[in-house]
Design an enzyme around this catalytic site. Sequence first.
Site, mmCIF file in Angstrom:
data_model
loop_
_atom_site.group_PDB
_atom_site.id
_atom_site.type_symbol
_atom_site.label_atom_id
_atom_site.label_comp_id
_atom_site.label_asym_id
_atom_site.label_seq_id
_atom_site.Cartn_x
_atom_site.Cartn_y
_atom_site.Cartn_z
ATOM 1 N N ASP A 180 3.533 4.026 15.625
ATOM 2 C CA ASP A 180 3.832 2.938 16.552
ATOM 3 C C ASP A 180 5.311 2.578 16.607
ATOM 4 O O ASP A 180 5.924 2.607 17.677
ATOM 5 C CB ASP A 180 2.983 1.700 16.229
ATOM 6 C CG ASP A 180 2.972 1.347 14.747
ATOM 7 O OD1 ASP A 180 3.788 1.912 13.983
ATOM 8 O OD2 ASP A 180 2.157 0.491 14.348
ATOM 9 N N ASP A 182 0.837 -1.192 0.000
ATOM 10 C CA ASP A 182 0.000 0.000 0.000
ATOM 11 C C ASP A 182 0.874 1.244 0.000
ATOM 12 O O ASP A 182 2.017 1.221 0.479
ATOM 13 C CB ASP A 182 -0.914 0.024 1.234
ATOM 14 C CG ASP A 182 -1.819 -1.191 1.321
ATOM 15 O OD1 ASP A 182 -2.620 -1.382 0.394
ATOM 16 O OD2 ASP A 182 -1.701 -1.946 2.297
ATOM 17 N N ASP A 203 0.388 4.750 1.613
ATOM 18 C CA ASP A 203 -0.412 5.613 2.478
ATOM 19 C C ASP A 203 0.190 7.013 2.527
ATOM 20 O O ASP A 203 1.410 7.192 2.448
ATOM 21 C CB ASP A 203 -0.487 5.031 3.891
ATOM 22 C CG ASP A 203 -1.219 3.698 3.914
ATOM 23 O OD1 ASP A 203 -2.027 3.448 3.004
ATOM 24 O OD2 ASP A 203 -0.977 2.904 4.854
#
Length: 438
Positions: A134, A54, A56
């Site tokens: 994170d 992906d 993002d």
Amino acid sequence: MSLTIVPREEHNISRQQISENALKVLYRLHNAGYKAYLVGGGVRDLLLEKNPKDFDIATNATPEQIKQLFRNCRLIGRRFRLAHIMFGRDIIEVATFRGHHQEPSKNVSAQSKEGMLLRDNVYGSIDEDAERRDFTINAMYYNIADYSIHDYAGGIEDLEDGLIRLIGDPETRYREDPVRMLRAIRFAAKLDMDICESTALPIPELAHLLEDIPAARLYEESLKLLQSGYGLETYFLLRDYNLFKPLFPRIAQEFTEDESSNTEKMLEQVLKSTDKRIGEGKRINPAFMFAALLWYPLNKDAEELMASRNMSYYDAIMEASNQILDQQVKTIAIPRRHTATIREIWQLQLRLPRRSGKRAFRLMELNKFRAGFDFLEMRGAIEGGETAELAKWWQTFQNAGRNMKQAMVGDLGSPKPNYRRRKNYRNKKSNKSNKSND
């Protein structure tokens, strides 16, 4: 956190490696006066010379401002407000920079008593957004304005050292979102990296926090963990960190110290097979994996039902299948379309031994025959004996010509007549005759 800016000439990311649709979104945001960055796993994978799954994007534009720029935009999410830019089947996810949820003036976030974030629509600067990421390797931003990389947490160094490291205090971050423990495991397996000591230490003690995560979210996470091409290694790590039990509590009851149970053998076999199929570009069905994982616990429960309630094997399997699926969907919400397939695969295990007459030919015409046979082969490799012989028979039967198939079925003998059914038929016929004579 300290920002390190890596200019274009000092890194290996090229716009040619970024999808055309992601570039369209980046440039339109930039040309409209907003900041626009490729972020997270896309940057990480490009630096590792992998193909990102992906692309993002992070920006200082709000979701509503993004929607004004893109007619093909859909806003989603309540816990996290996101913009999805639709290019046919290709979706580019755009998130607004997130701020610190502790700010009392922005009453759009909420936490549970355990510290879990319930709502988190707090917008901020790119610096705050980086702190909210994170792991260090996911806190790198590719700036479309000058093609530089903004590294806020030493992510490039951790990539080079092969380390998965949380940003901030690990226990606090895990309590905010316990799924981060699963993500640490997934990245370690996927990227062949080690979890650094401070990040790994709290996981076994906090594993129980996953019990508070919605079952629907854990279903999606379970597929990422076990059906992304590195499921077997992920499974071993999940066991090492006490994270498998909260996901599959009934299966974990079958674990042994020497990993010798049929359940554990099946786990390794089906995950190894899944990894191989993904590596070969073949299709996979989550239902097959769940059917395999739960088969031996299902049989153990069925045996208990046979002993305690004097049930037949077939009835016990049917009852146990209801019970075990009801238990499993409480932790991982397997969709109904998959539970229906799971039941079909299990029922075929009861039907495949019955091959005489026309049964074998009819079974081969069933939609789920191939899945049932593949599972039978896996069982044969584990159980040996009659199960292995049955799998071998079906393998030969499928590849045989018409005459040989007839001979193979003939060698099995004729099916036993169903006297009960014939008796009922005669009784009905007799009753009709009596009524006509009245």
